[in-house]
Design an enzyme around this catalytic site. Structure first.
Site, PDB file in Angstrom:
ATOM      1  N   ASP A 142      -2.640 -17.555   5.461  1.00 68.33           N
ATOM      2  CA  ASP A 142      -3.804 -18.317   4.827  1.00 68.33           C
ATOM      3  C   ASP A 142      -4.428 -19.085   5.901  1.00 68.33           C
ATOM      4  O   ASP A 142      -5.754 -19.487   5.746  1.00 68.33           O
ATOM      5  CB  ASP A 142      -3.413 -18.923   3.454  1.00 68.33           C
ATOM      6  N   ASP A 165      -5.644  -5.857   6.005  1.00 61.73           N
ATOM      7  CA  ASP A 165      -6.564  -5.229   5.388  1.00 61.73           C
ATOM      8  C   ASP A 165      -7.877  -6.470   5.276  1.00 61.73           C
ATOM      9  O   ASP A 165      -8.912  -6.285   5.518  1.00 61.73           O
ATOM     10  CB  ASP A 165      -6.258  -4.683   4.057  1.00 61.73           C
ATOM     11  N   TYR A 196       0.657  -1.245   0.053  1.00 63.63           N
ATOM     12  CA  TYR A 196      -0.006   0.147   0.126  1.00 63.63           C
ATOM     13  C   TYR A 196       0.840   1.224  -0.072  1.00 63.63           C
ATOM     14  O   TYR A 196       0.588   2.411   0.033  1.00 63.63           O
ATOM     15  CB  TYR A 196      -0.895   0.000   1.310  1.00 63.63           C
ATOM     16  N   LYS A 208       3.045 -14.311   5.424  1.00 62.89           N
ATOM     17  CA  LYS A 208       3.183 -15.233   4.654  1.00 62.89           C
ATOM     18  C   LYS A 208       4.954 -15.400   4.368  1.00 62.89           C
ATOM     19  O   LYS A 208       5.401 -15.555   3.291  1.00 62.89           O
ATOM     20  CB  LYS A 208       2.801 -14.399   3.351  1.00 62.89           C
TER      21      LYS A 208
END
Ligand code: NAP
Length: 487
Positions: free
Chosen positions: A212, A236, A132, A179
């Site tokens: 995940d 987010d 972002y 991740k």
């Protein structure tokens, strides 16, 4: 000289659509609760875009927040066709509100598939870095690239903030979701910093989940979470998922905390379809104002307002249309606000009480250099070229150009997969942007910028280069990742 007011000066941005209605409701409840606040009304959003201000935020709004250090904000529309930037993003960036805090707690009377399971956690999302930062390029007309920026300083600030929130709210565990298994440098840095920071909070348990799996766990067993900390994009997505567990975005409050100023807002948008119809539910903004009062140290007032909200929802006598159901007549925003005011002073019957202390904002050096390497060794250079030439043809042609330079072509890759030399017989579907990885001939060689400039000129005779990255080792550790198929 006039005496300094003992009231909190707060910048108030009514916002667009239902913004002014929910803001008026919150102002009325806070006034009835005698919260010592002096509002400074300023503007941002649609009306400002229409005046031709591309950022969507007036200079006097920025000046006010800089002075008051605290804003309560209604939702801001980003009108299509006026300006390019979101006024929300402008405000977050302007004040480096690095910590986005989203409490996720089951509300009484709000029926969801999870009702009765005692969901009660806080999502702490890094709010300014990561993808972002918005640094994107088209390397060729058909190949887009975004830079994911994660820093030690930014990660330390947000991880410390997560532990400080756990401390202030008497929570037992902080979970970091990343991740890091795939993104070793960016998400990996965040995870490593989280683990380092956790050592300073020995009384709070910590664990890590791959993001995940965390999404899956949040749906399967959300009651396991206490505080969750994540980089910007993961946070987010998962914070919106989390809101759905307790009734949806219309119930989700948020705080954007920074070292200078902090901005409090509902998660929902301006809901133009119901604007001006006395239908908006002010719950999310009222709850955001509770977060604001705790940030200001007004603990008793915050508890009183939160309790009036909980009692009103628990009783369920007067509810806005989005909450009423099961044959109950919906009421308007104004009637709901009156009910909230009537319930000031009451306490919910069946809602577990939580003790809140003021969150201590982490104090971290603003020094731009957060880590210094004792030794920096150049290892080579990656040159990205815009070309569709077959790597089996491009490779030998480029090798011939290297000549006297202290480098060798180690490989060519396409979208992170090694395609030359293709000794593993990897099947790929290439695009017109290839990465040429050059490495120094031996460890004794030092590579100079002059060598790289010369190499660029030579490579450019075969294919136009679009992007260059130097390869380093810092203190003996490679500062670049290997390609799929690279030794
Ligand atoms: P939205 O404004 O959140 O509205 C989606 C739907 O949610 C509404 O149509 C309404 O449903 C319901 N809703 C949301 N808040 C509600 C409330 N307080 N009370 C009752 N119902 C509520 O999302 P959107 O339609 O995608 O976005 C509209 C505008 O808001 C866009 O310009 C967007 O850029 C902006 N936005 C701003 C922010 C912000 O300022 N932080 C955040 C998100 C979006 P029903 O239609 O069923 O009544």
């Amino acid at each position: 000289m006039a005496a300094k007011s003992s009231k909190h000066q707060i910048t108030l941005i009514p916002g667009d659509g239902i913004g002014p209605e929910v803001v008026a409701a919150v102002q009325a409840v806070l006034a009835a609760a005698e919260v010592p606040i002096e509002w400074e009304e300023r503007h941002a959003g649609a009306s400002v875009f229409k005046k031709g201000v591309a950022s969507g935020v007036l200079p006097e709004t920025i000046e006010s927040i800089r002075r008051t250090k605290c804003a309560l904000k209604g939702p801001l529309e980003t009108p299509v066709g006026f300006g390019e930037k979101s006024a929300n993003v402008t405000l977050r960036k302007y004040f480096e509100t690095y910590g986005n805090i989203r409490p996720v707690r089951e509300l009484p009377g709000i029926r969801t598939p999870y009702s009765g399971r005692g969901i009660d956690f806080v999502v702490v999302r890094e709010n300014v870095e990561d993808l972002y930062a918005g640094i994107e390029y088209l390397q060729t007309p058909g190949v887009a690239q975004a830079l994911k920026i994660v820093t030690r300083k930014g990660s330390e600030k947000i991880c410390r903030l997560a532990f400080e929130i756990a401390r202030a709210e008497g929570r037992k565990k902080v979970t970091c979701a990343t991740k890091a298994n795939i993104l070793k440098f960016t998400e990996g840095l965040f995870k490593r910093v989280f683990e380092e920071v956790s050592k300073d909070y020995p009384e709070i348990a910590h664990d890590h989940q791959i993001v995940d799996n965390c999404a899956h766990q949040m749906v399967m067993r959300p009651e396991q979470f206490d505080v969750l900390v994540m980089t910007n994009m993961n946070g987010d997505i998962l914070s919106d998922l989390a809101s759905a567990l307790i009734g949806g975005l219309g119930f989700a409050p948020s705080a954007n905390l920074g070292d200078g100023a902090s901005i409090f807002e509902a998660v929902h948008g301006s809901a133009p379809q119901i604007a001006g119809k006395d239908m908006a539910n002010p719950t999310a903004l009222l709850h955001s104002s509770v977060l604001m009062l705790r940030h200001l140290g007004e603990m008793k007032k915050a508890d009183a307002i939160e309790n009036s909200l909980l009692v009103t929802l628990e009783d369920g006598n007067i509810l806005t249309a989005d909450m009423a159901g099961g044959g109950r007549e919906p009421s308007g925003t104004k009637a709901f606000t009156k009910e909230l005011i009537k319930n000031l002073g009451a306490a919910p019957k069946s809602y577990p009480r939580r003790e809140y202390k003021k969150v201590r904002m982490p104090e971290i050096s603003h020094d731009a250099v957060s880590v210094k390497a004792k030794e920096t060794r150049p290892m080579g250079v990656d040159i990205f070229v815009a070309t569709a030439i077959d790597p089996g043809v491009l490779g030998p042609a480029v090798e011939k150009l290297i000549g006297d330079l202290p480098l060798r072509l180690a490989q060519i890759s396409n979208r992170g997969t090694k395609v030359y030399p293709n000794d593993l017989g990897i099947e790929s579907d290439p695009v017109d942007c290839a990465r040429l990885r050059f490495k120094v001939n031996n460890h004794g060689d030092t590579l100079t910028d002059k060598d790289i400039a010369e190499l660029l000129l030579r490579v450019g005779t075969q294919a136009p280069w679009v992007h260059v990255e130097k390869l380093f080792k810092y203190d003996g550790q490679a500062a670049f990742t290997k390609d799929q198929g690279e030794d």
